[in-house]
Design a protein around this motif. Structure first.
Motif, short mmCIF file in Angstrom:
data_model
loop_
_atom_site.label_atom_id
_atom_site.label_comp_id
_atom_site.label_asym_id
_atom_site.label_seq_id
_atom_site.Cartn_x
_atom_site.Cartn_y
_atom_site.Cartn_z
N THR A 180 0.82 -1.21 0.00
CA THR A 180 0.00 0.00 0.00
C THR A 180 0.85 1.26 0.00
O THR A 180 2.01 1.26 0.42
CB THR A 180 -0.92 0.04 1.23
OG1 THR A 180 -0.12 -0.03 2.42
CG2 THR A 180 -1.89 -1.13 1.21
N ASN A 181 0.24 2.33 -0.47
CA ASN A 181 0.87 3.64 -0.48
C ASN A 181 -0.21 4.67 -0.18
O ASN A 181 -1.32 4.58 -0.72
CB ASN A 181 1.49 3.91 -1.85
CG ASN A 181 2.14 5.28 -1.93
OD1 ASN A 181 2.96 5.62 -1.09
ND2 ASN A 181 1.79 6.07 -2.93
N TYR A 182 0.11 5.63 0.70
CA TYR A 182 -0.87 6.63 1.11
C TYR A 182 -0.31 8.04 0.95
O TYR A 182 0.88 8.27 1.15
CB TYR A 182 -1.25 6.45 2.58
CG TYR A 182 -1.99 5.19 2.91
CD1 TYR A 182 -1.31 4.04 3.31
CD2 TYR A 182 -3.38 5.13 2.82
CE1 TYR A 182 -1.99 2.88 3.62
CE2 TYR A 182 -4.06 3.98 3.13
CZ TYR A 182 -3.37 2.85 3.53
OH TYR A 182 -4.06 1.70 3.84
N ALA A 183 -1.20 8.96 0.65
CA ALA A 183 -0.83 10.36 0.73
C ALA A 183 -0.60 10.72 2.19
O ALA A 183 -1.27 10.18 3.08
CB ALA A 183 -1.95 11.23 0.15
N ASP A 184 0.34 11.61 2.44
CA ASP A 184 0.64 11.99 3.82
C ASP A 184 -0.59 12.53 4.55
O ASP A 184 -0.76 12.32 5.74
CB ASP A 184 1.75 13.04 3.84
CG ASP A 184 3.11 12.46 3.48
OD1 ASP A 184 4.01 13.23 3.11
OD2 ASP A 184 3.27 11.22 3.54
N SER A 185 -1.44 13.20 3.82
CA SER A 185 -2.60 13.85 4.43
C SER A 185 -3.65 12.86 4.95
O SER A 185 -4.52 13.24 5.74
CB SER A 185 -3.26 14.79 3.42
OG SER A 185 -3.69 14.07 2.27
N VAL A 186 -3.56 11.61 4.54
CA VAL A 186 -4.56 10.63 4.96
C VAL A 186 -3.98 9.49 5.79
O VAL A 186 -4.74 8.64 6.28
CB VAL A 186 -5.32 10.05 3.75
CG1 VAL A 186 -5.89 11.17 2.89
CG2 VAL A 186 -4.45 9.11 2.92
N LYS A 187 -2.68 9.47 5.94
CA LYS A 187 -2.06 8.38 6.71
C LYS A 187 -2.61 8.35 8.12
O LYS A 187 -2.73 9.38 8.78
CB LYS A 187 -0.54 8.56 6.74
CG LYS A 187 0.16 8.19 5.44
CD LYS A 187 1.67 8.39 5.55
CE LYS A 187 2.35 8.01 4.26
NZ LYS A 187 3.82 8.27 4.31
N GLY A 188 -2.93 7.15 8.57
CA GLY A 188 -3.46 6.98 9.91
C GLY A 188 -4.97 7.14 10.00
O GLY A 188 -5.57 6.80 11.02
N ARG A 189 -5.59 7.67 8.95
CA ARG A 189 -7.05 7.85 8.96
C ARG A 189 -7.74 7.03 7.88
O ARG A 189 -8.88 6.62 8.06
CB ARG A 189 -7.39 9.33 8.75
CG ARG A 189 -6.84 10.26 9.80
CD ARG A 189 -7.37 11.67 9.63
NE ARG A 189 -7.00 12.26 8.35
CZ ARG A 189 -7.87 12.65 7.42
NH1 ARG A 189 -9.17 12.51 7.63
NH2 ARG A 189 -7.45 13.18 6.28
N PHE A 190 -7.08 6.80 6.77
CA PHE A 190 -7.64 6.04 5.65
C PHE A 190 -6.96 4.69 5.58
O PHE A 190 -5.75 4.58 5.82
CB PHE A 190 -7.42 6.78 4.32
CG PHE A 190 -8.23 8.04 4.15
CD1 PHE A 190 -8.79 8.71 5.22
CD2 PHE A 190 -8.42 8.56 2.87
CE1 PHE A 190 -9.52 9.88 5.04
CE2 PHE A 190 -9.14 9.72 2.68
CZ PHE A 190 -9.69 10.38 3.76
N THR A 191 -7.72 3.68 5.20
CA THR A 191 -7.16 2.35 5.01
C THR A 191 -7.66 1.78 3.70
O THR A 191 -8.88 1.69 3.49
CB THR A 191 -7.56 1.41 6.15
OG1 THR A 191 -7.14 1.96 7.40
CG2 THR A 191 -6.91 0.04 5.96
#
Length: 121
Positions: free
Chosen positions: A57-68
């Protein structure tokens, strides 16, 4: 013909949760990366999260920890669990699937039509 269809958008209060789903169907030999982008009014489309067929997986910094992001390969489906929603998360969320529609090991990116996420109290 390939179709990519998102669902699950809606109106949510700040701090709330939402689960988006996206299914790819049609002539599909294999799917590599699936993911989510979003576009707010007056802004460019931006990456939210991606997931490979192997589960990386890869996440935008703005959503890390909140989006899965997660996926069910057997169902050609990708999900986006959105928690702790903020007003700035409001946007149209677009799903994509990088897939091989011809069995030639050449992958093309297909997009869904988008699903609206509205954050408001």
């Amino acid at each position: 013909q390939v179709q990519v269809v998102e669902s699950g958008g809606g109106l949510v209060q700040p701090g709330g949760s939402l689960r988006l789903s996206c299914v790819a169907s049609g002539s599909i030999f294999s799917i590599n990366t699936m993911g989510w982008y979003r576009q707010a009014p007056g802004k460019q489309r931006e990456l939210v999260a991606t997931i490979t067929s192997g589960g990386s997986t890869n996440y935008a910094d703005s959503v890390k920890g909140r989006f899965t992001i997660s996926r069910d390969n057997a169902k050609n489906t990708v999900y986006l669990q959105i928690d702790s929603l903020k007003p700035e998360d409001a946007a149209v969320y677009y799903c994509h699937a990088d897939l091989d529609p011809y069995g030639r090991s050449t992958f093309y990116r297909y997009w869904g039509q988008g699903t609206q996420v509205t954050v408001s109290s």
